[in-house]
Design a protein around this motif. Structure first.
Motif, PDB file in Angstrom:
ATOM      1  N   PHE A 548       0.655  -1.527   0.256  1.00 36.32           N
ATOM      2  CA  PHE A 548       0.102  -0.172   0.024  1.00 36.32           C
ATOM      3  C   PHE A 548       1.109   1.500   0.088  1.00 36.32           C
ATOM      4  O   PHE A 548       1.828   1.331   1.049  1.00 36.32           O
ATOM      5  CB  PHE A 548      -0.676  -0.227   1.030  1.00 36.32           C
ATOM      6  N   TYR A 568      -7.689   6.096 -12.589  1.00 35.46           N
ATOM      7  CA  TYR A 568      -8.368   5.792 -11.332  1.00 35.46           C
ATOM      8  C   TYR A 568      -9.280   7.236 -11.111  1.00 35.46           C
ATOM      9  O   TYR A 568     -10.638   6.374 -10.954  1.00 35.46           O
ATOM     10  CB  TYR A 568      -7.260   5.857 -10.070  1.00 35.46           C
ATOM     11  N   LEU A 616      -6.424   7.860   0.758  1.00 42.65           N
ATOM     12  CA  LEU A 616      -5.905   6.689  -1.310  1.00 42.65           C
ATOM     13  C   LEU A 616      -4.903   6.325  -1.331  1.00 42.65           C
ATOM     14  O   LEU A 616      -3.846   6.571  -0.430  1.00 42.65           O
ATOM     15  CB  LEU A 616      -5.863   7.896  -2.511  1.00 42.65           C
ATOM     16  N   LEU A 619      -2.040   0.554  -4.942  1.00 39.74           N
ATOM     17  CA  LEU A 619      -2.016  -0.848  -4.144  1.00 39.74           C
ATOM     18  C   LEU A 619      -1.369  -1.770  -5.637  1.00 39.74           C
ATOM     19  O   LEU A 619      -1.885  -1.593  -6.632  1.00 39.74           O
ATOM     20  CB  LEU A 619      -3.218  -1.277  -4.619  1.00 39.74           C
ATOM     21  N   SER A 634      -2.872  -0.639  -8.495  1.00 38.54           N
ATOM     22  CA  SER A 634      -4.258  -0.159  -9.239  1.00 38.54           C
ATOM     23  C   SER A 634      -4.546   1.278  -7.942  1.00 38.54           C
ATOM     24  O   SER A 634      -3.849   1.254  -6.990  1.00 38.54           O
ATOM     25  CB  SER A 634      -5.405  -0.840  -8.993  1.00 38.54           C
ATOM     26  N   LEU A 635      -5.211   2.375  -8.272  1.00 36.72           N
ATOM     27  CA  LEU A 635      -5.882   3.357  -6.698  1.00 36.72           C
ATOM     28  C   LEU A 635      -6.687   2.715  -6.512  1.00 36.72           C
ATOM     29  O   LEU A 635      -7.814   2.601  -6.569  1.00 36.72           O
ATOM     30  CB  LEU A 635      -5.732   4.912  -7.794  1.00 36.72           C
ATOM     31  N   VAL A 636      -6.103   2.411  -5.159  1.00 40.52           N
ATOM     32  CA  VAL A 636      -7.810   2.409  -4.184  1.00 40.52           C
ATOM     33  C   VAL A 636      -8.072   3.651  -3.245  1.00 40.52           C
ATOM     34  O   VAL A 636      -6.939   4.100  -2.724  1.00 40.52           O
ATOM     35  CB  VAL A 636      -7.379   0.478  -3.620  1.00 40.52           C
ATOM     36  N   SER A 637      -9.126   3.315  -2.771  1.00 45.20           N
ATOM     37  CA  SER A 637      -9.234   4.113  -1.625  1.00 45.20           C
ATOM     38  C   SER A 637      -9.358   3.223  -0.286  1.00 45.20           C
ATOM     39  O   SER A 637     -10.940   2.636  -0.498  1.00 45.20           O
ATOM     40  CB  SER A 637     -10.597   5.396  -1.063  1.00 45.20           C
ATOM     41  N   LEU A 638      -8.986   3.591   0.802  1.00 45.50           N
ATOM     42  CA  LEU A 638      -9.988   2.645   2.154  1.00 45.50           C
ATOM     43  C   LEU A 638     -10.763   2.822   2.792  1.00 45.50           C
ATOM     44  O   LEU A 638     -10.236   4.709   3.119  1.00 45.50           O
ATOM     45  CB  LEU A 638      -8.646   2.146   3.092  1.00 45.50           C
ATOM     46  N   TYR A 646     -10.961  -5.449   4.272  1.00 45.48           N
ATOM     47  CA  TYR A 646     -10.715  -5.290   2.981  1.00 45.48           C
ATOM     48  C   TYR A 646     -10.118  -6.127   2.047  1.00 45.48           C
ATOM     49  O   TYR A 646      -8.861  -6.421   2.526  1.00 45.48           O
ATOM     50  CB  TYR A 646      -9.862  -3.426   2.362  1.00 45.48           C
ATOM     51  N   VAL A 648      -8.267  -8.528  -0.980  1.00 48.55           N
ATOM     52  CA  VAL A 648      -7.225  -8.293  -2.617  1.00 48.55           C
ATOM     53  C   VAL A 648      -7.342 -10.431  -2.608  1.00 48.55           C
ATOM     54  O   VAL A 648      -6.991 -11.374  -1.901  1.00 48.55           O
ATOM     55  CB  VAL A 648      -5.707  -8.019  -1.685  1.00 48.55           C
ATOM     56  N   LYS A 702     -16.545  -4.543 -12.202  1.00 44.21           N
ATOM     57  CA  LYS A 702     -15.985  -6.220 -11.618  1.00 44.21           C
ATOM     58  C   LYS A 702     -17.747  -6.738 -10.897  1.00 44.21           C
ATOM     59  O   LYS A 702     -18.106  -6.650 -10.216  1.00 44.21           O
ATOM     60  CB  LYS A 702     -14.876  -5.822  -9.666  1.00 44.21           C
TER      61      LYS A 702
END
Length: 775
Positions: A548, A568, A616, A619, A634-638, A646, A648, A702
């Protein structure tokens, strides 16, 4: 010694050559001087007109003196204007007595027509004119017309009266003023004596018939009137039967030789373009605000970073943009709602049969504990929602009625320029309840090619913050930025700001999957079984490293990571960030010392990711099985919700991508099952038996099931599906369908036709038999 004739001729030629040289040099010097002197040429910016009597007028767009509204320009850098803008014109007038009024007009009603009087013989000055908000776009001509002056016309009536001689007067006929009604060009003008302001022209003046008063009146009199003069007409009535005859006198012009004095017009041209600005707007929570400490997300300011991309000036092509045409933001309003979770841990709020949350009469939610017999329920919270716009006002304590939301707002570019409070109340855009920057001693924000970026920063008001923090509420606001008042009026962009509880850790579960052996062996008979979670098991042969990476570290990785960030933001509906905007977002959301957090293992691994700044992350996943290694970024927001994992999911083989075929007479349907454990479907190719590509599709969503229909072609019965998951793993599945079959003959219709024909024959025979029996 006497000079010869030839010498004298040579001297003359020499003198002439010298004079010619001087004339040439003088002309050359004159041309050089003229070339450096700016003489306004007739055209769009300048116009001039001259009258026969020597009066003249010139008009020129005064670009150096264009009006502004509290520092806000009212024209564009490329010398165009928006509806609602204003422009200045330098006027120079010289007039004789024949001219006095200046009339301003436009061909398409771009401005309000107006007139003003030129009192002096010479006038020079700059005047401002406002373009109407509904003005037509395109080149627009504005005319400045010097109008001939009015003249004074005096009309009097007299009666000839005889006075006998006496010691004091020799006697005779004397004119005595009387009142007589007058008509000018057939229209009643009143009774004498009259003094009228009239325009130039030819007038017929008629007088009242006073024969009832024993007076004989004069015939109508026609006169010419030129502008800027004084004229008089005198009518003389005579007693009936007297030696005197009625008559008229005048100093008017000969109507047969009358010639009008013309209007003269100088014109300028302005170019009006539609106001349709384009902005790139990026709203984000400032999780690392400079010089500001915070306890939780409610203390964090919310930023709206704006980039101006230009004005869409061409209605026929919205892709044409001009940064030389400005955009303005000088009004702001917002609508907002507060959502508060009204339930205890492990409790759910009961829903009605229609799915709405259920409440008691006092407003409390109807709760139940999990495990009870219940209606369909998704744990929806009680929603307290109102729509609001802004109004300026004095600061007042927050009243817990959910009828108002208050925000502090700071305008920031290089540095903070001011603060004010926005207070929600019902109201419309541009109404008295919207906030105009100028009313709060803040200048409008003007965007152009020299000032493309601006950042607006919002804070929650303290009492609202306390209530939201107490109840763990979600505050959503929709901010509306507008141009209004003077200049163009338009809602230019909208941004959403929200505050919600954000924790400091996020549990993350990384799992590599494979199908259970018994499931894989029976997959052909039941493809949909892959959608069940108990069909999968952990694959311990897969090794992985999951990182991350905070955004502030992105620039230190690889150049192509910037494209990942842009993709993203594009995927979530935000514009592509340029370098300046990305650096600004990183600065406001990331801490420089924020570490890269890593989860490594094989099969399955769980760890907590800590929040140091932004939510942000880039990942990065590297997974391997045997000698095969795959990488993804990829860009992810937690969410940083400690109660939810979360996840994977890793699948390097593509196992679990499977399809079900539903055959038909003329077509067949294909349903592809791609659950998260299979890595989701990213690409599918359908080929016929000859290897020809019939369908090729890419997927970024997805979802677990994709369907499409294929129309059969004669001779095509065998097909191959090529399915690729998000990890780049490809699996093939062949299948066979029944041959194409067109619709068969309709025996039912044919039988019906034959039956009707037979009935027709029987009926015809019966008719013939009836008539024969009559015979």
């Amino acid at each position: 010694m006497a000079r010869s004739e030839a010498q004298e001729i040579a001297d003359v030629k020499k003198a002439l050559r010298g004079a010619a040289s001087k004339v040439f040099l003088t002309c050359l010097l004159f041309l050089l001087i003229v070339s450096f002197v700016q003489v306004p040429a007739a055209g769009a910016d300048y116009g001039r007109a001259v009258a026969p009597d020597g009066s003249w007028i010139s008009a020129e767009l005064a670009w150096e003196n264009m009006p502004a509204y509290y520092g806000m320009p009212m024209h564009n850098q490329d010398n165009t204007f928006y509806p609602g803008d204003a422009f200045a014109v330098k006027l120079d007038v010289f007039r004789t007595f024949q001219y006095r009024t200046l009339r301003v007009s436009s061909e398409n009603g771009v401005i309000v027509p107006t007139e003003f009087i030129v009192y002096d013989n010479a006038y020079s000055g700059v005047k401002n004119f406002e373009i109407l908000s509904g003005a037509r776009t395109g080149p627009q001509r504005v005319d400045f017309t010097l109008v001939p002056a009015l003249s004074i016309l005096t009309v009097e009536a007299y009666e000839w009266t005889y006075v006998p001689p006496n010691p004091y007067n020799p006697g005779g006929w004397y004119p005595v003023p009387i009142s007589s009604r007058v008509a000018i060009n057939g229209s009643d003008a009143g009774k004498t004596p009259l003094q009228l302001d009239v325009e130039q022209g030819v007038y017929t003046i008629s007088f009242e018939d006073l024969s009832s008063e024993n007076l004989s009146g004069p015939s109508p009199r026609q006169i010419g009137v030129l502008p800027g003069r004084s004229y008089w007409v005198k009518a003389y009535y005579a007693p009936l039967g007297s030696e005197r005859q009625p008559s008229t006198e005048t100093n008017g012009e000969d109507p047969n030789a009358f010639s009008r004095v013309p209007e003269i017009t100088a014109s300028v041209e302005i170019r009006v373009v539609p106001y349709n600005p384009k902005f790139a707007v990026v709203p984000y929570l400032m999780t690392n605000p400079e010089n500001l400490s915070f306890r939780d997300a409610y203390d964090m300011p919310f930023a709206v970073l704006v980039r101006y991309d230009g004005n869409r000036y061409d209605p026929e092509n919205s892709q044409k943009l001009s940064l030389s045409q400005r955009a303005i933001v000088n009004w702001l309003s917002f609508r907002g709602s507060m959502t508060c979770v009204q339930r205890a841990e492990n409790d759910q709020q009961r829903l009605k049969d229609n799915g709405d949350p259920d409440f008691y009469e006092n407003g409390d939610p109807v709760m139940y504990r999990k495990g009870d017999v219940m209606y369909y329920d998704n744990g929806w919270p009680k929603v307290e929602e109102k729509n609001f716009t802004l109004s300026p006002g004095e600061y007042a304590p927050y009243v817990q009625t959910d009828k108002s939301l208050r925000l502090f707002v700071r305008f920031e570019n290089e540095r903070p320029t001011g603060f004010f409070v926005l207070d929600n109340k019902q109201g419309a855009m541009f109404g008295e309840n919207a906030v105009e920057f100028l009313k709060l001693n803040l200048k409008p924000v003007v965007f152009d090619e020299n000032s493309r970026y601006h950042k607006f920063v919002f804070f929650i008001e303290d009492s609202l913050k306390s209530r939201a923090r107490e109840k763990g509420g979600l505050l959503d606001t929709e901010l509306l930025f507008s141009s209004g008042a003077r200049g163009p009026q338009k809602l230019v962009f909208v941004a959403s700001a929200s505050w919600q509880p954000i924790g400091f850790s996020q549990p993350v579960v990384v799992r590599a999957w494979r199908l259970k052996r018994e499931v894989a062996e029976n997959l052909a008979s039941d493809p949909g079984i892959v959608l069940k979670e108990n069909s999968w098991e952990i694959n311990p042969e897969v090794r992985f490293t999951v990182q991350f990476v905070p955004l502030i570290k992105v620039k230190e990785i690889a150049e192509n990571m910037r494209s990942v960030v842009s993709e993203y933001f594009s995927a979530i509906g935000l514009p592509e960030l340029d370098n300046y905007m990305l650096d600004q977002v990183v600065k406001d959301t990331m801490k420089e010392n924020e570490p890269i957090q890593t989860i490594s293992g094989s099969g399955s691994k769980s760890e907590n990711i800590l929040r140091y700044g932004s939510t942000l992350f880039l990942l990065k996943i590297s997974a391997s099985q045997g000698e095969k290694t795959k990488e993804r970024s990829s860009l992810v927001s937690l969410d940083f919700n400690p109660d939810e994992n979360y996840e994977v999911d890793i699948n390097l083989s593509g196992e679990g991508l499977t399809a079900k075929v539903i055959d038909g007479r003329e077509s067949f349907r294909v349903a592809i099952y791609s659950p998260p454990q299979a890595g989701y479907l990213s690409k599918v190719i359908l080929r016929d038996s000859g290897g020809n590509v019939l369908i090729e599709k890419n997927f970024s969503d997805k979802i677990s099931v994709h369907e499409f229909e294929v129309v059969k072609q004669p001779g095509q019965t065998k097909f191959t599906l090529e399915m690729t998951n998000g990890w780049g793993a490809t699996v093939f599945q062949g299948f066979e369908v029944e041959p194409f079959a067109s619709a068969g003959p309709d025996f039912t219709s044919a039988l019906a036709v034959l039956l009707l024909a037979a009935l027709g024959v029987v009926a015809w025979n019966l008719i013939l038999r009836y008539f024969r029996s009559r015979d």
